[in-house]
Design a protein around this motif. Structure first.
Motif, PDB file in Angstrom:
ATOM      1  N   MET A 288      20.901  -2.664  -1.010  1.00 17.03           N
ATOM      2  CA  MET A 288      19.789  -3.615  -1.000  1.00 17.03           C
ATOM      3  C   MET A 288      20.303  -5.023  -0.714  1.00 17.03           C
ATOM      4  SD  MET A 288      17.033  -4.578  -3.970  1.00 17.03           S
ATOM      5  CE  MET A 288      18.101  -5.721  -4.823  1.00 17.03           C
ATOM      6  N   LEU A 289      21.391  -5.407  -1.384  1.00 13.99           N
ATOM      7  CA  LEU A 289      21.943  -6.749  -1.180  1.00 13.99           C
ATOM      8  C   LEU A 289      22.356  -6.944   0.276  1.00 13.99           C
ATOM      9  CD1 LEU A 289      24.054  -7.062  -4.464  1.00 13.99           C
ATOM     10  CD2 LEU A 289      22.036  -8.402  -3.871  1.00 13.99           C
ATOM     11  N   VAL A 290      23.039  -5.932   0.823  1.00 15.10           N
ATOM     12  CA  VAL A 290      23.487  -6.021   2.220  1.00 15.10           C
ATOM     13  C   VAL A 290      22.272  -6.127   3.141  1.00 15.10           C
ATOM     14  CG1 VAL A 290      24.681  -4.764   4.077  1.00 15.10           C
ATOM     15  CG2 VAL A 290      25.697  -4.861   1.782  1.00 15.10           C
ATOM     16  N   ALA A 291      21.246  -5.292   2.876  1.00 15.82           N
ATOM     17  CA  ALA A 291      20.033  -5.316   3.716  1.00 15.82           C
ATOM     18  C   ALA A 291      19.323  -6.663   3.642  1.00 15.82           C
ATOM     19  CB  ALA A 291      19.091  -4.190   3.282  1.00 15.82           C
ATOM     20  N   LEU A 292      19.495  -7.354   2.512  1.00 12.29           N
ATOM     21  CA  LEU A 292      18.884  -8.683   2.363  1.00 12.29           C
ATOM     22  C   LEU A 292      19.722  -9.776   3.029  1.00 12.29           C
ATOM     23  CD1 LEU A 292      17.664  -8.529  -1.362  1.00 12.29           C
ATOM     24  CD2 LEU A 292      16.207  -8.748   0.651  1.00 12.29           C
ATOM     25  N   GLY A 293      20.845  -9.363   3.609  1.00 12.24           N
ATOM     26  CA  GLY A 293      21.685 -10.317   4.314  1.00 12.24           C
ATOM     27  C   GLY A 293      22.715 -11.002   3.428  1.00 12.24           C
ATOM     28  N   VAL A 294      22.949 -10.447   2.250  1.00 13.30           N
ATOM     29  CA  VAL A 294      23.912 -11.045   1.324  1.00 13.30           C
ATOM     30  C   VAL A 294      25.309 -10.494   1.637  1.00 13.30           C
ATOM     31  CG1 VAL A 294      24.569 -11.228  -1.123  1.00 13.30           C
ATOM     32  CG2 VAL A 294      22.140 -11.251  -0.475  1.00 13.30           C
ATOM     33  N   ASP A 295      26.296 -11.395   1.731  1.00 14.89           N
ATOM     34  CA  ASP A 295      27.677 -10.962   1.975  1.00 14.89           C
ATOM     35  C   ASP A 295      28.298 -10.531   0.645  1.00 14.89           C
ATOM     36  OD1 ASP A 295      30.307 -10.573   2.562  1.00 14.89           O
ATOM     37  OD2 ASP A 295      30.672 -12.577   3.403  1.00 14.89           O
ATOM     38  N   THR A 296      28.401  -9.240   0.444  1.00 12.97           N
ATOM     39  CA  THR A 296      28.887  -8.727  -0.849  1.00 12.97           C
ATOM     40  C   THR A 296      30.413  -8.647  -0.897  1.00 12.97           C
ATOM     41  OG1 THR A 296      28.644  -6.451  -0.079  1.00 12.97           O
ATOM     42  CG2 THR A 296      26.791  -7.385  -1.302  1.00 12.97           C
ATOM     43  N   GLN A 297      31.066  -9.136   0.155  1.00 10.37           N
ATOM     44  CA  GLN A 297      32.530  -9.073   0.171  1.00 10.37           C
ATOM     45  C   GLN A 297      33.184 -10.355  -0.344  1.00 10.37           C
ATOM     46  OE1 GLN A 297      34.096  -6.148   0.607  1.00 10.37           O
ATOM     47  NE2 GLN A 297      31.937  -5.537   0.638  1.00 10.37           N
ATOM     48  N   VAL A 298      32.391 -11.425  -0.500  1.00  8.95           N
ATOM     49  CA  VAL A 298      32.985 -12.649  -1.048  1.00  8.95           C
ATOM     50  C   VAL A 298      33.277 -12.424  -2.534  1.00  8.95           C
ATOM     51  CG1 VAL A 298      31.888 -14.192   0.633  1.00  8.95           C
ATOM     52  CG2 VAL A 298      30.773 -13.775  -1.566  1.00  8.95           C
ATOM     53  N   GLU A 299      34.229 -13.178  -3.051  1.00  5.98           N
ATOM     54  CA  GLU A 299      34.776 -12.884  -4.380  1.00  5.98           C
ATOM     55  C   GLU A 299      33.705 -12.742  -5.472  1.00  5.98           C
ATOM     56  OE1 GLU A 299      37.715 -15.590  -5.765  1.00  5.98           O
ATOM     57  OE2 GLU A 299      37.984 -14.443  -7.621  1.00  5.98           O
ATOM     58  N   HIS A 300      32.777 -13.700  -5.517  1.00  8.31           N
ATOM     59  CA  HIS A 300      31.786 -13.674  -6.601  1.00  8.31           C
ATOM     60  C   HIS A 300      30.818 -12.506  -6.505  1.00  8.31           C
ATOM     61  CE1 HIS A 300      32.857 -17.195  -8.810  1.00  8.31           C
ATOM     62  NE2 HIS A 300      32.937 -17.924  -7.701  1.00  8.31           N
ATOM     63  N   LEU A 301      30.752 -11.877  -5.352  1.00  9.15           N
ATOM     64  CA  LEU A 301      29.742 -10.821  -5.164  1.00  9.15           C
ATOM     65  C   LEU A 301      30.325  -9.411  -5.110  1.00  9.15           C
ATOM     66  CD1 LEU A 301      27.952 -13.242  -3.057  1.00  9.15           C
ATOM     67  CD2 LEU A 301      26.500 -11.541  -4.138  1.00  9.15           C
ATOM     68  N   ARG A 302      31.649  -9.323  -5.220  1.00  8.81           N
ATOM     69  CA  ARG A 302      32.252  -8.002  -5.046  1.00  8.81           C
ATOM     70  C   ARG A 302      31.763  -6.980  -6.070  1.00  8.81           C
ATOM     71  NH1 ARG A 302      38.007 -10.118  -3.943  1.00  8.81           N
ATOM     72  NH2 ARG A 302      37.529 -11.100  -1.954  1.00  8.81           N
ATOM     73  N   ARG A 303      31.499  -7.406  -7.287  1.00  5.77           N
ATOM     74  CA  ARG A 303      31.027  -6.459  -8.319  1.00  5.77           C
ATOM     75  C   ARG A 303      29.581  -6.748  -8.761  1.00  5.77           C
ATOM     76  NH1 ARG A 303      33.887  -6.784 -13.116  1.00  5.77           N
ATOM     77  NH2 ARG A 303      32.718  -4.951 -13.715  1.00  5.77           N
ATOM     78  N   THR A 304      28.880  -7.488  -7.926  1.00 12.68           N
ATOM     79  CA  THR A 304      27.512  -7.879  -8.315  1.00 12.68           C
ATOM     80  C   THR A 304      26.574  -6.675  -8.440  1.00 12.68           C
ATOM     81  OG1 THR A 304      27.766 -10.105  -7.470  1.00 12.68           O
ATOM     82  CG2 THR A 304      25.517  -9.273  -7.595  1.00 12.68           C
ATOM     83  N   ALA A 305      26.686  -5.731  -7.508  1.00 10.08           N
ATOM     84  CA  ALA A 305      25.807  -4.544  -7.566  1.00 10.08           C
ATOM     85  C   ALA A 305      26.008  -3.819  -8.905  1.00 10.08           C
ATOM     86  CB  ALA A 305      26.109  -3.615  -6.403  1.00 10.08           C
TER      87      ALA A 305
END
Ligand SMILES: [Zn+2]
Length: 202
Positions: free
Chosen positions: A29-46
């Motif tokens: 969902m995050l990726v589909a929303l255009g969120v970069d989940t590879q940056v440090e703060h987002l790596r474990r956000t899901a």
């Protein structure tokens, strides 16, 4: 030399949930929303999302403790402004507020903290405020069936309404419900509201 300690993340555990599937879906969902989940703060956000929702959606066990009303207390017993945070069923955003819960006792008294527990119990899971209000009153009715009347009012700010959509900052929603004698008797309701410090509302 600066030593930075890296802590291993605790495994996510949510009772009754398929955590792996939920984490994969949240990531998607995050990726589909255009969120970069590879940056440090987002790596474990899901994973954190799943853990947070899991915690907020898991009901807390509730056991009512009641006592003999030895002194034959006939006035209201009201616990005011029990703070809660719940997740709205329509947007999965929090609504945050407080509930005031009270009753006129019969032969039995409910442990005071149990009134607050009723609020906690009703505000877990995806909810709408109207249901929360009814469920608190229904729960109280079940545990003190010989009550002389029950009053509940709930006041909350819905983030789905204040942060987005209508952007009605600071707006609060008030819901109330009455059982037994309070349902029938407006004077008793006024007395309840007066004792609870809410002369004019809800
Ligand atoms: Zn909503």
């Amino acid at each position: 030399m600066t030593v930075i300690e890296t802590r291993k993340p605790a495994p996510v555990q949510v009772v009754g949930a398929d955590v792996a599937a939920a984490v994969a879906a949240a990531e998607q969902m995050l990726v589909a929303l255009g969120v970069d989940t590879q940056v440090e703060h987002l790596r474990r956000t899901a994973e954190r999302m799943v853990l947070s929702y899991g915690e907020m959606l898991t009901p807390t066990p509730f056991e009512a403790t009641d006592f003999l009303n030895e002194a034959k207390h006939q006035g209201f017993v009201i616990v005011q402004d029990v703070a809660f945070a719940a997740i709205c069923a329509h947007h999965l955003l929090p609504f945050v507020g407080s509930a005031t819960v009270g009753y006129l006792p019969g032969a039995r008294l409910l442990g005071l903290s149990k009134l607050a527990r009723l609020v906690e119990h009703a505000t877990r899971g995806v909810q709408v405020q109207e249901n929360v209000t009814q469920q608190i009153a229904d729960g109280l009715q079940r545990v003190v069936p010989d009550h002389g009347g029950i009053g509940v009012f709930v006041e909350a700010e819905h983030l789905c309404m204040t942060l987005r959509g209508a952007k009605a900052r600071g707006a609060s929603t008030v819901t109330s419900t009455w059982r037994g004698a309070l349902e029938r008797d407006a004077t008793l309701r006024s007395e309840f509201l007066s004792v609870a410090g809410r002369r004019s509302r809800p």
